[in-house]
Each structure stands twice: as structure tokens, then as C-alpha cells.
Design a protein around this motif. Structure first.
Motif, short mmCIF file in Angstrom:
data_model
loop_
_atom_site.label_atom_id
_atom_site.label_comp_id
_atom_site.label_asym_id
_atom_site.label_seq_id
_atom_site.Cartn_x
_atom_site.Cartn_y
_atom_site.Cartn_z
N ALA A 156 0.85 -1.19 0.00
CA ALA A 156 0.00 0.00 0.00
C ALA A 156 0.88 1.23 0.00
O ALA A 156 2.03 1.19 0.44
CB ALA A 156 -0.91 0.01 1.23
N VAL A 157 0.34 2.33 -0.51
CA VAL A 157 1.04 3.61 -0.48
C VAL A 157 0.37 4.50 0.55
O VAL A 157 -0.85 4.72 0.50
CB VAL A 157 1.03 4.29 -1.86
CG1 VAL A 157 1.66 5.68 -1.78
CG2 VAL A 157 1.78 3.43 -2.88
N LEU A 158 1.16 4.98 1.51
CA LEU A 158 0.67 5.87 2.55
C LEU A 158 1.09 7.29 2.19
O LEU A 158 2.28 7.61 2.18
CB LEU A 158 1.25 5.49 3.91
CG LEU A 158 0.59 4.35 4.69
CD1 LEU A 158 0.46 3.08 3.85
CD2 LEU A 158 1.35 4.05 5.96
N ARG A 159 0.13 8.13 1.85
CA ARG A 159 0.41 9.51 1.47
C ARG A 159 0.72 10.35 2.70
O ARG A 159 -0.02 10.32 3.69
CB ARG A 159 -0.77 10.11 0.72
CG ARG A 159 -1.19 9.30 -0.51
CD ARG A 159 -0.18 9.43 -1.64
NE ARG A 159 -0.59 8.66 -2.81
CZ ARG A 159 0.03 8.68 -3.98
NH1 ARG A 159 1.11 9.44 -4.12
NH2 ARG A 159 -0.40 7.96 -4.99
N LEU A 160 1.81 11.10 2.63
CA LEU A 160 2.27 11.91 3.76
C LEU A 160 2.19 13.39 3.43
O LEU A 160 2.20 13.77 2.25
CB LEU A 160 3.71 11.55 4.11
CG LEU A 160 3.99 10.11 4.53
CD1 LEU A 160 5.49 9.91 4.75
CD2 LEU A 160 3.22 9.75 5.79
N PRO A 161 2.15 14.24 4.43
CA PRO A 161 2.19 15.69 4.18
C PRO A 161 3.47 16.07 3.44
O PRO A 161 4.52 15.44 3.63
CB PRO A 161 2.15 16.30 5.59
CG PRO A 161 1.53 15.25 6.45
CD PRO A 161 1.97 13.94 5.87
N PRO A 162 3.41 17.08 2.59
CA PRO A 162 4.61 17.48 1.82
C PRO A 162 5.79 17.78 2.72
O PRO A 162 5.66 18.39 3.79
CB PRO A 162 4.13 18.74 1.08
CG PRO A 162 2.65 18.59 0.98
CD PRO A 162 2.23 17.89 2.24
N GLY A 163 6.95 17.30 2.31
CA GLY A 163 8.18 17.58 3.03
C GLY A 163 8.46 16.69 4.22
O GLY A 163 9.43 16.94 4.95
N THR A 164 7.66 15.63 4.42
CA THR A 164 7.84 14.80 5.62
C THR A 164 8.38 13.40 5.31
O THR A 164 8.73 12.68 6.25
CB THR A 164 6.50 14.65 6.37
OG1 THR A 164 5.55 13.98 5.52
CG2 THR A 164 5.95 16.00 6.77
N GLU A 165 8.42 13.00 4.05
CA GLU A 165 8.77 11.61 3.73
C GLU A 165 10.14 11.23 4.27
O GLU A 165 10.30 10.19 4.92
CB GLU A 165 8.74 11.39 2.22
CG GLU A 165 9.18 10.00 1.80
CD GLU A 165 9.21 9.83 0.29
OE1 GLU A 165 10.24 9.32 -0.22
OE2 GLU A 165 8.22 10.20 -0.38
N ARG A 166 11.13 12.05 4.01
CA ARG A 166 12.50 11.68 4.40
C ARG A 166 12.62 11.52 5.91
O ARG A 166 13.24 10.55 6.39
CB ARG A 166 13.48 12.74 3.91
CG ARG A 166 14.93 12.42 4.24
CD ARG A 166 15.87 13.43 3.61
NE ARG A 166 17.26 13.14 3.95
CZ ARG A 166 18.30 13.86 3.52
NH1 ARG A 166 18.09 14.89 2.72
NH2 ARG A 166 19.52 13.54 3.88
#
Length: 500
Positions: A416-426
Motif C-alpha cells: 500500500a502507499v501511505l500519502r504523507l504531508p509534503p516535506g515529511t517523507e525523508r
């Protein structure tokens, strides 16, 4: 030499030295002592523990005290309990021996508190949620062994000579029937070439010198960097296609000689290629005398939608269909296949060589028997139900613990792909690594030349952990996405029931 207590414990599950002392009563002290024995390496993963009655007698405590301690450690993920196999130390539990004179800390493996250090690559992660791997503990050992025995007993003598580069006729016939029935592929045995997997197929199709195919090759804007690197090493330039909710934007295709697609379930973003775009890409291939390479990497696993047939069924002379058992069975079974347009069969066989040098002939015969006997279908249906249950548990846990996280791409597949708020993935990926949770960020799959807008997210492989470890992995994941002093526990209903 006298047998050590660890050897004895592994052999018959007895003679376990523990010192359950300290505050909190006998049950709490026993739990602490068992945790320390596991973490310190005195009880390696897989070690069988004594029965309740035996350990209770050795320690001078009530049988219920031992039973309660075992149950608590099973719930936390330190131990596993299966009927007929007894209670054992769970596989994958960290076993870091403390420094001389140091006392092991009471740290739970489920991610409720951060571990003292990030596990090394040699030990592996505490919780493996990386995409691309099925549950290794679910491999159908009994069915595979039965098929292997039958194949070995019935194999003609010539099987033990040099192998046919096209693959055993028995497997190609079984695949032709299975792919037509299950995936809508139009094939005959003479158009199927056996290989050792998808990467091997790419190497054969784009061998240096362009004996079969040449670039430029259009690819989806998100995909495996390993495949892009393999193509680049063969001198093939890849041209990324943007993605949207309907899949690859195939109307952007221009002068490329071929396009590589994952139409049943786009990797990794999820979702099938829209019916109109399927027609569009076939029309493009006919008009340009080009080819569609169809990667059907997990086409058997769909949950909330009707089966999506293979694009190859629209025009077998314009599509090369590529599949393998790496998701349905195991990547350890190095078997895949290409269903080729007739005009490419000779060139692929020439690229492969005069003898089979990659795929085991006996494994080919075993897989053919597994398919013909119906055991392969039964295994796929069983795993489809199990993986759907895991997906549902993931969605339910995130809805409670991390409602701000959108879960997408879950109608099919093993991740599954969990969408995160912009700029938080890393930062989230780094936090996961520090806490021993292995997973991938969405950006790792983005084509470096793509114009698809970058999106922050996690690619979570819910099929990878063993069944007994999945609840702890979910707990750790939710703890990372919702850090706080008092996390809400994830409900773990236990293993999904096995269908009859």
C-alpha cells in the motif's frame, strides 16, 4: 563434552536456566528474565521453550504463572506458540548481547519504545515492511514437495541432460492453460520461453547489440530503480511517462520503440491502467510497429475489484507478456516466463543460448505439476485471502492511529502507499530506520527525469512479515506515524483463518 543448556532446550525444550527475581511479583519477574535471555542471545530465535508444567516445577512457581508469562511474551512478539510445535523464540527478534557486566534493558520489540540502537544490516530489521516479497513462511512446502517427488519419479531420463532453452514442454503447456484461464492471456506453448524471472527477461530482450529489442523504451514515471539501472547498463535510454489516477499517460507516447507497463496494478502507486488507455497503447503499437512489454508482477492478487485481464489478450502480436512466481510463491523459486509474439521467439532463444543455463529443469517440472494438480490455484486463493486480511488490518489501524494518513493503491497487490504531508517523507523514513522498521519512501521509485509531480509517501509491503510478526510490525509503523507518550495499541486479531 556435556551438552549446554541451550542445546538441550533446542533438542527437547527443557533445562532452561532463569533467575526470575526482582520487583513486581513472580509473573513480572519471569517475563523480565525471559526477555533478558532472548535479548542477550542466550535464547536464539527458534529455540523451543519448556512446557508450562516443566518450567513451573523447575522454578517452584505455579503453572498458571508460566502460562501467563508465555502468553504475554507471545502477544508482545517475543515468542510464538503453535499447536504441535510448542512455544519458541520468535524469528527476527533482536539478540544483541549486552556489554560485559551490563544489564539488558527491558525494551519491547513492537516499537512501543525506541530501541537502544538501529539494528545492523547483518541482523536485519526488527520489522520488515519493504515491498516486493511475499510472506516467506507461507511457502506451500508440502504441496511443493509432493509435486517435486512426482516430477522426479515421472521424469524421463533425458530430463537429466542439457536443458532446452525454451523451457520444459510440460511447464509451457501448463502455463498456456493457466494464463489463458486466470489472466486472459492468448498463448500457445511454442510462444512461451521460460526464464529465471523478470530481470532475466529484460536482460534477454535488451541484450547488448540489440539482437531482440532496442531503445528508447518508454517506462512509467514511478518504478523500480533496479530495472532502470539494468536497462541503462545495456545502453537502453528510458523515457518516463507521467502517471495519474488512470495509470500511465500513454497518449504521450511518441517515437519510442516499446513501452514497459504494469497495467494490472501500477508499481508502486497502485491502480489498473484504464480501459481506454489499454486500447490507446495497442493502437499506438500498431501504428508505430512498436511493442508493449506487460509486467504482470502480482496480477493474481486483487481484492475489491473484478479481475483485470492482461493487455496481451488485446493483441498477442504487439505485446510481450512477462510473469514469474516471485510474488505468488517465492523469489527463491527462480522461474519466470515470456509470452512472445511469434516473430520474436527465435531471437530470444538465440540470446538465451543453446542450453538452459538459468532455470532448474526439476523446478520447472515441479511447477508444472503444482499447476496441473490444482495446488497452485489453491495456494493463490489462500494467500489472496490472507493478504486481504492483512491489508484490512493495516487500513483499520491507520484509521484509528493515523487518520491524517491517506492509504491508496490497495485494491490489489502486496503493498500500500501511505500519502504523507509534503516535506515529511525523508524524516519519517529515517525515523523508521532508527526504530528498526524497514520500509521504502515513494521518492525512491521516481524516475529521475520524470515530470510527474513528486509526492511524499511510504510504500508499505504488508505481505512481507511472517503471520506471527505482523501485529508487532503494524504497532511499530503506527508508533512512527503517531509519536507520542501514550500511543493507542493496535488491535491484533491474530492470524487470519485458513480457508478450507
Amino acid at each position: 563434552m556435556a551438552e549446554s543448556w541451550v542445546d538441550a532446550a533446542e533438542r527437547i525444550g527443557v533445562d532452561l536456566h532463569l533467575d526470575p527475581a526482582g520487583p513486581g511479583g513472580r509473573r513480572a519477574a519471569l517475563i523480565r528474565a525471559l526477555r533478558e535471555a532472548v535479548r542477550g542471545g542466550r535464547l536464539p530465535p527458534g529455540t523451543r521453550l519448556p512446557p508450562y508444567r516443566s518450567l513451573a516445577a523447575d522454578l517452584g512457581v505455579a503453572r498458571n504463572t508460566v502460562a501467563d508469562a508465555y502468553a504475554e511474551l507471545v502477544a508482545e512478539g517475543w515468542l510464538t506458540a503453535r499447536q504441535g510445535s510448542g512455544t519458541r523464540v520468535a524469528m527476527g527478534v533482536p539478540t544483541t548481547p549486552p556489554a560485559q557486566g551490563a544489564r539488558a534493558r527491558d525494551v519491547r520489540p513492537a516499537g512501543r519504545r525506541p530501541p537502544a540502537e538501529v539494528p545492523s544490516r547483518a541482523r536485519g530489521p526488527l520489522h520488515d515492511l519493504r515491498q516486493g516479497t511475499p510472506d516467506a513462511s507461507s511457502f506451500p512446502r508440502s504441496a511443493w514437495l509432493a509435486s517435486y517427488r512426482r516430477a522426479l519419479q515421472e521424469a524421463p531420463h533425458e530430463v537429466f541432460g542439457p536443458g532446452d532453452p525454451a523451457g520444459r514442454r510440460e511447464l509451457r503447456e501448463a502455463l498456456a492453460e493457466y494464463l489463458a484461464r486466470a489472466r486472459g492471456v492468448r498463448a500457445e506453448p511454442g510462444r512461451i520461453v521460460i526464464c529465471s524471472g523478470f530481470a532475466h527477461a529484460l536482460r534477454l530482450l535488451f541484450a547488448p547489440g540489440g539482437a531482440v529489442l532496442r531503445g528508447p523504451l518508454a517506462v512509467e514515471g514511478y518504478g523500480l530503480g533496479f530495472h532502470r539501472g539494468l536497462l541503462a547498463s545495456a545502453g537502453v535510454r528510458t523515457v518516463p511517462l507521467p502517471l495519474d489516477a488512470d495509470g500511465a499517460r500513454v497518449e504521450r507516447l511518441a517515437r519510442e520503440r516499446a513501452v514497459l507497463l504494469t497495467p494490472a496494478h501500477q508499481f508502486p502507486t497502485g491502480g489498473p491502467l484504464h480501459a481506454n488507455r489499454r486500447t490507446t497503447v495497442i493502437d499506438w503499437a500498431r501504428a508505430r510497429d512498436a511493442l508493449v512489454l506487460e509486467d504482470d508482477y502480482d496480477g493474481e492478487f486483487r481484492y475489491d475489484r473484478k479481475p483485470v485481464g492482461a493487455v496481451q489478450g488485446l493483441d498477442p502480436e504487439r505485446v510481450i507478456y512477462l510473469g514469474s512466481v516471485s510474488k505468488s510463491l517465492s523469489p527463491a523459486v527462480r522461474l519466470g516466463w515470456m509470452v512472445l509474439p511469434e516473430r520474436y521467439v527465435g531471437a530470444v532463444l538465440a540470446a538465451k543460448g543453446e542450453r538452459e543455463a538459468w532455470a532448474s529443469v526439476l523446478d520447472q517440472l515441479s511447477l508444472a505439476d503444482l499447476i496441473r494438480s490444482g495446488a497452485y490455484d489453491r495456494h493463490v486463493r489462500r494467500m489472496r485471502q490472507r493478504y486481504r486480511g492483512r491489508r484490512d488490518r493495516l487500513v483499520e489501524a491507520l484509521a484509528v492511529r493515523a487518520p491524517h494518513v491517506e492509504v491508496t493503491g490497495i485494491a490489489a497487490g502486496l503493498h500500500a502507499v501511505l500519502r504523507l504531508p509534503p516535506g515529511t517523507e525523508r524524516s519519517v523514513v529515517e525515523a523508521a530506520a532508527r526504530q528498526g522498521v524497514a520500509l521504502d519512501g515513494l521518492d525512491a521509485f521516481r524516475h529521475p527525469d520524470g515530470d510527474t509531480a513528486a509526492q511524499d509517501g511510504l510504500v508499505v509491503g504488508y505481505a512481507t512479515p511472517a503471520e506471527h510478526a505482523y501485529g508487532a510490525a503494524l504497532e511499530a509503523l503506527c508508533g512512527i506515524l503517531t509519536p507520542g507518550p501514550d500511543p493507542v495499541p493496535v488491535r491484533d486479531p491474530g492470524p487470519a483463518p485458513t480457508p478450507r
